[in-house]
Design a protein around this motif. Structure first.
Motif, PDB file in Angstrom:
ATOM      1  N   TYR A   1      -3.237  21.001  51.081  1.00  0.00           N
ATOM      2  CA  TYR A   1      -3.605  21.450  52.430  1.00  0.00           C
ATOM      3  C   TYR A   1      -4.892  22.276  52.383  1.00  0.00           C
ATOM      4  N   ALA A   2      -5.003  23.175  51.412  1.00  0.00           N
ATOM      5  CA  ALA A   2      -6.193  24.024  51.293  1.00  0.00           C
ATOM      6  C   ALA A   2      -7.441  23.184  51.025  1.00  0.00           C
ATOM      7  N   VAL A   3      -7.303  22.181  50.157  1.00  0.00           N
ATOM      8  CA  VAL A   3      -8.453  21.326  49.834  1.00  0.00           C
ATOM      9  C   VAL A   3      -8.892  20.523  51.053  1.00  0.00           C
ATOM     10  N   LYS A   4      -7.928  19.941  51.760  1.00  0.00           N
ATOM     11  CA  LYS A   4      -8.265  19.107  52.917  1.00  0.00           C
ATOM     12  C   LYS A   4      -8.908  19.922  54.030  1.00  0.00           C
ATOM     13  N   THR A   5      -8.454  21.145  54.203  1.00  0.00           N
ATOM     14  CA  THR A   5      -9.005  21.968  55.286  1.00  0.00           C
ATOM     15  C   THR A   5     -10.259  22.726  54.859  1.00  0.00           C
ATOM     16  N   SER A   6     -10.722  22.502  53.634  1.00  0.00           N
ATOM     17  CA  SER A   6     -11.917  23.190  53.146  1.00  0.00           C
ATOM     18  C   SER A   6     -13.170  22.336  53.212  1.00  0.00           C
ATOM     19  N   LYS A   7     -13.012  21.039  53.412  1.00  0.00           N
ATOM     20  CA  LYS A   7     -14.156  20.134  53.306  1.00  0.00           C
ATOM     21  C   LYS A   7     -15.244  20.444  54.329  1.00  0.00           C
ATOM     22  N   VAL A   8     -14.844  20.666  55.571  1.00  0.00           N
ATOM     23  CA  VAL A   8     -15.836  20.991  56.601  1.00  0.00           C
ATOM     24  C   VAL A   8     -16.440  22.360  56.334  1.00  0.00           C
ATOM     25  N   LEU A   9     -15.604  23.304  55.910  1.00  0.00           N
ATOM     26  CA  LEU A   9     -16.071  24.653  55.599  1.00  0.00           C
ATOM     27  C   LEU A   9     -17.086  24.612  54.459  1.00  0.00           C
ATOM     28  N   PHE A  10     -16.784  23.844  53.430  1.00  0.00           N
ATOM     29  CA  PHE A  10     -17.701  23.699  52.294  1.00  0.00           C
ATOM     30  C   PHE A  10     -19.002  23.043  52.749  1.00  0.00           C
ATOM     31  N   GLY A  11     -18.889  22.020  53.596  1.00  0.00           N
ATOM     32  CA  GLY A  11     -20.083  21.354  54.096  1.00  0.00           C
ATOM     33  C   GLY A  11     -20.972  22.273  54.911  1.00  0.00           C
ATOM     34  N   ASP A  12     -20.362  23.165  55.685  1.00  0.00           N
ATOM     35  CA  ASP A  12     -21.133  24.066  56.542  1.00  0.00           C
ATOM     36  C   ASP A  12     -21.788  25.201  55.761  1.00  0.00           C
ATOM     37  N   TYR A  13     -21.107  25.724  54.752  1.00  0.00           N
ATOM     38  CA  TYR A  13     -21.574  26.955  54.115  1.00  0.00           C
ATOM     39  C   TYR A  13     -22.037  26.777  52.660  1.00  0.00           C
ATOM     40  N   CYS A  14     -21.651  25.705  51.990  1.00  0.00           N
ATOM     41  CA  CYS A  14     -21.912  25.609  50.549  1.00  0.00           C
ATOM     42  C   CYS A  14     -22.755  24.396  50.143  1.00  0.00           C
ATOM     43  N   ALA A  15     -22.599  23.286  50.877  1.00  0.00           N
ATOM     44  CA  ALA A  15     -23.197  22.027  50.444  1.00  0.00           C
ATOM     45  C   ALA A  15     -24.719  22.060  50.423  1.00  0.00           C
ATOM     46  N   ALA A  16     -25.346  22.872  51.260  1.00  0.00           N
ATOM     47  CA  ALA A  16     -26.809  22.912  51.292  1.00  0.00           C
ATOM     48  C   ALA A  16     -27.386  23.266  49.932  1.00  0.00           C
ATOM     49  N   CYS A  17     -26.710  24.121  49.184  1.00  0.00           N
ATOM     50  CA  CYS A  17     -27.184  24.516  47.851  1.00  0.00           C
ATOM     51  C   CYS A  17     -26.492  23.722  46.742  1.00  0.00           C
TER      52      CYS A  17
END
Length: 299
Positions: free
Chosen positions: A111-127
């Protein structure tokens, strides 16, 4: 098309094909004309009811006061309320448990992994890249090379508090000559390739010791503890393994400051703290820590 019109009083246009196929000039049906006029009326109504008319500095807001933003907010609120009700139990567990405890619960971890994908994309993926593969001059999160440790609690601390890299310029106190920097650069590259024991790198090894590189990177190029220093033996480069780039890093250091300002050409390696950037940081930092750990490089 015929040139003679055998039906001059019929009301046709004079266009005749195959002797008797004519184009008539009859008026449209009444229902069609009424629909046309109704369409014009609806255009006026629509223009007045909705915000469609541009003005000099703004726009006509419409008699209804409707906006797409308000509709979006209303729909978003409906979705969020539904999510809160449906996943209330999982969210309560994420808030109550530690990252280690979440990882031990397969259902909660998923559940944590699935609900983190958008969060990771918004805040982490740029770097760090969409899949944690890293970008130029930014760390890869999907390998086992960690500057500050890859255990769940260490990942959580990095996300929460951020990290600031540090490496002095030209070795400790800047005491290396250009020739020595070239020698130690060759030695460092040889460490990453696994052939640093060859006699031709003996001078670089001596400089490695003289410049106090071993104080952070360890006597054999591998830090004794994760504290921000890179492992020089695994072929993973924080910036670049090209000789000129390695020389630049040794020459100008990382985040070297003078008078409170970064010096020219020094490497910039800063990860901001996200405890004040993320929405609901107490839960979302743990959520992201689980996601990063699950990318494949968690220790």
């Amino acid at each position: 098309m015929a040139h003679n019109n055998p039906w001059p009083d019929e009301g046709n246009t004079g266009h005749i094909w195959d002797e008797d196929i004519r184009e008539l000039d009859n008026p449209p049906p009444l229902w069609w004309m009424l629909s046309l006029y109704a369409g014009f009326v609806m255009m006026v109504f629509y223009a007045l009811y909705y915000p469609t008319i541009p003005l000099k500095d703004s726009h006509f807001e419409g008699l209804a006061g409707w906006t797409q933003i308000e509709e979006y907010k209303e729909d978003k609120a409906v979705l969020e309320n539904w999510r809160k009700a449906k996943f209330a139990e999982q969210e309560e567990q994420l808030a109550a448990l530690s990252v280690d405890e979440i990882l031990k619960n397969d259902e909660l971890k998923t559940y944590a992994v699935k609900t983190s994908k958008v969060l990771f994309g918004d805040y982490c993926a740029a770097c760090h890249g969409a899949g944690g593969q890293g970008n130029p001059n930014f760390p890869v999160l999907a390998d086992d090379d960690w500057l500050w440790g890859g255990k769940p609690a260490q990942i959580k601390a990095s996300i929460s508090n951020g990290r600031v890299g540090n490496m002095p310029a030209r070795g400790m106190m800047g005491n290396l000559s250009d020739e020595e920097i070239g020698q130690v650069a060759d030695y460092v590259i040889a460490l990453s390739e696994g052939n640093a024991d060859q006699p031709k790198y003996a001078a670089g090894k001596a400089v490695y010791t003289k410049g106090m590189c071993l104080a952070c990177h360890g006597p054999a190029g591998k830090p004794l503890a994760p504290a921000g220093a890179t492992n020089l033996t695994d072929g993973v480069w924080r910036f670049s393994g090209d000789r000129d780039e390695v020389i630049k890093t040794i020459t100008y250091g990382v985040n070297v400051k003078k008078g409170g300002e970064l010096t020219e050409n020094t490497r910039k390696a800063v990860m901001p703290a996200f405890k004040e950037r993320l929405p609901d940081p107490e839960v979302n930092i743990k959520r992201l820590a689980v996601y990063v750990y699950s990318l494949g490089g968690g220790q």
